[in-house]
Design an enzyme around this catalytic site. Sequence first.
Site, PDB file in Angstrom:
ATOM      1  N   HIS A  20       1.035  -8.940  -2.484  1.00 43.44           N
ATOM      2  CA  HIS A  20       0.562  -7.809  -1.679  1.00 43.44           C
ATOM      3  C   HIS A  20       1.649  -7.283  -0.740  1.00 43.44           C
ATOM      4  O   HIS A  20       1.518  -6.192  -0.206  1.00 43.44           O
ATOM      5  CB  HIS A  20      -0.654  -8.259  -0.875  1.00 43.44           C
ATOM      6  CG  HIS A  20      -1.765  -7.265  -0.793  1.00 43.44           C
ATOM      7  ND1 HIS A  20      -1.962  -6.239  -1.688  1.00 43.44           N
ATOM      8  CD2 HIS A  20      -2.785  -7.161   0.097  1.00 43.44           C
ATOM      9  CE1 HIS A  20      -3.041  -5.563  -1.352  1.00 43.44           C
ATOM     10  NE2 HIS A  20      -3.548  -6.090  -0.268  1.00 43.44           N
ATOM     11  N   ASN A  66      -5.521  -3.308   5.373  1.00 42.32           N
ATOM     12  CA  ASN A  66      -6.724  -2.474   5.352  1.00 42.32           C
ATOM     13  C   ASN A  66      -6.780  -1.435   6.465  1.00 42.32           C
ATOM     14  O   ASN A  66      -7.652  -0.574   6.456  1.00 42.32           O
ATOM     15  CB  ASN A  66      -7.969  -3.350   5.388  1.00 42.32           C
ATOM     16  CG  ASN A  66      -8.087  -4.210   4.156  1.00 42.32           C
ATOM     17  OD1 ASN A  66      -7.327  -4.081   3.203  1.00 42.32           O
ATOM     18  ND2 ASN A  66      -9.054  -5.108   4.169  1.00 42.32           N
ATOM     19  N   ASP A  91       1.963  -2.271  -3.708  1.00 49.66           N
ATOM     20  CA  ASP A  91       1.713  -3.043  -4.925  1.00 49.66           C
ATOM     21  C   ASP A  91       0.605  -2.380  -5.739  1.00 49.66           C
ATOM     22  O   ASP A  91      -0.226  -1.662  -5.197  1.00 49.66           O
ATOM     23  CB  ASP A  91       1.304  -4.482  -4.569  1.00 49.66           C
ATOM     24  CG  ASP A  91       0.025  -4.552  -3.768  1.00 49.66           C
ATOM     25  OD1 ASP A  91      -0.995  -5.004  -4.312  1.00 49.66           O
ATOM     26  OD2 ASP A  91       0.031  -4.153  -2.586  1.00 49.66           O
ATOM     27  N   ASN A 112      -6.764  -0.955  -0.924  1.00 48.02           N
ATOM     28  CA  ASN A 112      -7.331  -0.733   0.412  1.00 48.02           C
ATOM     29  C   ASN A 112      -6.353  -0.105   1.395  1.00 48.02           C
ATOM     30  O   ASN A 112      -6.748   0.657   2.271  1.00 48.02           O
ATOM     31  CB  ASN A 112      -7.893  -2.035   0.982  1.00 48.02           C
ATOM     32  CG  ASN A 112      -9.146  -2.461   0.256  1.00 48.02           C
ATOM     33  OD1 ASN A 112      -9.885  -1.634  -0.275  1.00 48.02           O
ATOM     34  ND2 ASN A 112      -9.386  -3.756   0.205  1.00 48.02           N
TER      35      ASN A 112
END
Length: 185
Positions: A20, A66, A91, A112
């Site tokens: 991530h 997020n 990513d 997100n």
Amino acid sequence: MKFLIVGLGNIGDEYANTRHNIGFMALDRFAAKHDVAWADKRYGFIGKCRVKNAELVLLKPSTYMNLSGNAVRYWLNEEKIPVENMLVIVDDLNLPLGTIRMRKQGSDGGHNGLKHIQQVLGTPNYCRIRVGIGNEFTRGAQINFVLGEWTAEEKEQLNERLDRIAEMIPSFCLQGPDRTMNQYN
């Protein structure tokens, strides 16, 4: 011309080598090649440099993935950078490992971080580089995969990709997204 280059990721040592965090890794590679020092500022780590006539503001949000839109909005406003001069590196589970795709706009693709940026900015019309991390996980194990660490084999493959992204960033700023996409996609 001034540009905001955003690498998405999560802060903290526990996330440093995870899939991530490819956005952070890409900006770190670019920063190392351009002798950029990072400063801990509001909503993120900021680095600045010049590439020919372009002034680049590099951002690694400290808001966690997020809530990335908060950092992006703040630094676009703070540095008075138009959204068309922003590039986000992220990513992507939907691309095979190591695939690099630049786009001028698009959906969040279930990501997100992109979802929050689009929500806060009110538009999906900004450039992004999506870096494929693959989707080699079993049903229900997506979070563990995304937040999992790179294997030694994956890291080796990624090394060349990070160098390629470090070339794409100045190309985006100096030649624009269309020429950069034609050259690197």
